[in-house]
Design an enzyme around this catalytic site. Structure first.
Site, PDB file in Angstrom:
ATOM      1  N   CYS A  25       0.843  -1.197   0.000  1.00 46.97           N
ATOM      2  CA  CYS A  25       0.000   0.000   0.000  1.00 46.97           C
ATOM      3  C   CYS A  25       0.875   1.243   0.000  1.00 46.97           C
ATOM      4  O   CYS A  25       1.341   1.682   1.051  1.00 46.97           O
ATOM      5  CB  CYS A  25      -0.935   0.002   1.208  1.00 46.97           C
ATOM      6  SG  CYS A  25      -2.058   1.425   1.229  1.00 46.97           S
ATOM      7  N   CYS A  42      -0.626   4.138   1.980  1.00 39.96           N
ATOM      8  CA  CYS A  42      -0.516   3.965   3.434  1.00 39.96           C
ATOM      9  C   CYS A  42       0.898   4.249   3.930  1.00 39.96           C
ATOM     10  O   CYS A  42       1.095   4.900   4.960  1.00 39.96           O
ATOM     11  CB  CYS A  42      -0.891   2.541   3.832  1.00 39.96           C
ATOM     12  SG  CYS A  42      -2.438   1.914   3.163  1.00 39.96           S
ATOM     13  N   ASP A  43       1.892   3.735   3.207  1.00 39.83           N
ATOM     14  CA  ASP A  43       3.264   3.707   3.728  1.00 39.83           C
ATOM     15  C   ASP A  43       4.266   4.566   2.967  1.00 39.83           C
ATOM     16  O   ASP A  43       5.370   4.808   3.451  1.00 39.83           O
ATOM     17  CB  ASP A  43       3.782   2.257   3.720  1.00 39.83           C
ATOM     18  CG  ASP A  43       2.887   1.316   4.504  1.00 39.83           C
ATOM     19  OD1 ASP A  43       2.339   1.757   5.528  1.00 39.83           O
ATOM     20  OD2 ASP A  43       2.743   0.149   4.101  1.00 39.83           O
TER      21      ASP A  43
END
Length: 229
Positions: free
Chosen positions: A101, A104-105
């Site tokens: 992701c 996300c990261d």
């Protein structure tokens, strides 16, 4: 409301937004609309579902809910490749430079101003690569074929991005780390020539699709293939 939409950047194909809309913004609008019509939203974990009674009965951490209809919308989870170094545990680099992701990261300090790689050839791979180009010094798209399956508009955005380079006809054989236990590079194999090479990157992101998050329902119904609910 949650799910993959909350971690999506530009949503281009939802009716009513000719200029596109960010995934989180669209999620909030959907939530606001449902609340306007009287929807009650409980943010809880469903522990058990009893389908043997009518109305159906759901049990959460704090309450019991009876319902005439139950819609199961558990979504999907990102697919991951299985090669040496890609897993979890002592010898794996999952969450130590390998992720599924980018939204996300991707903004994490370990990825900033570093060379990064994305595996995939669809819209998700194009989107993740473009997103990562905001933070990484260079982004490689590693694809096992010589043509993308992504939509033309998403391909163009990636191919026109000066920070993105495509590595065609290539598989990842292995991921290896540095003395700090973080990802530092990949062993690659050209699927046409068989040539093996090394690519130094500090981040690797899987963008090879999703699989339905329905395993916990197996045994309740009979099916012989992957099922999306």
């Amino acid at each position: 409301m949650d799910g993959q939409l909350t971690t999506t950047t530009d949503v281009e194909n939802f009716p009513g937004f000719p200029q596109g809309i960010m995934g989180m913004e669209l999620t909030e609008k959907l939530k606001e609309q449902s609340l306007r019509f009287g929807t009650r939203i409980f943010t809880e974990t469903v522990l058990r579902l009893d389908l043997s009674v009518k109305p159906f009965r759901l049990y959460t951490d704090t309450k019991q809910v009876d319902a005439d209809t139950v819609i199961i919308a558990t979504g999907a989870v990102a697919k991951r490749l299985d090669f040496p170094g890609a897993g979890e545990g002592e010898d794996g680099l999952w969450n130590k430079g390998i992720s599924a992701c980018a939204v996300c990261d991707g903004a994490a300090p370990i990825f900033r101003n570093r060379a990064l790689a994305v595996i995939g050839g669809g819209d998700s791979a194009m989107e993740e690569a473009n997103f990562l180009s905001k933070y990484g010094s260079k982004v490689y798209i590693i694809h096992r074929r010589d043509v993308f399956r992504a939509s033309k508009i998403m391909q163009k955005r990636a191919l026109d991005n000066p920070k993105i380079e495509v590595i065609w006809n290539t598989d990842v054989l292995k991921a290896f780390g540095n003395e700090r236990g973080l990802l530092s590079g990949l062993n690659l194999r050209n699927t046409v020539t068989g040539e093996v090479s090394v690519l130094e990157v500090s981040g690797l992101f899987f963008a090879i699709g999703h699989e339905p998050a329905t395993n916990f329902w197996r045994g309740r119904w009979s099916w012989t293939q992957t099922v999306t609910l």
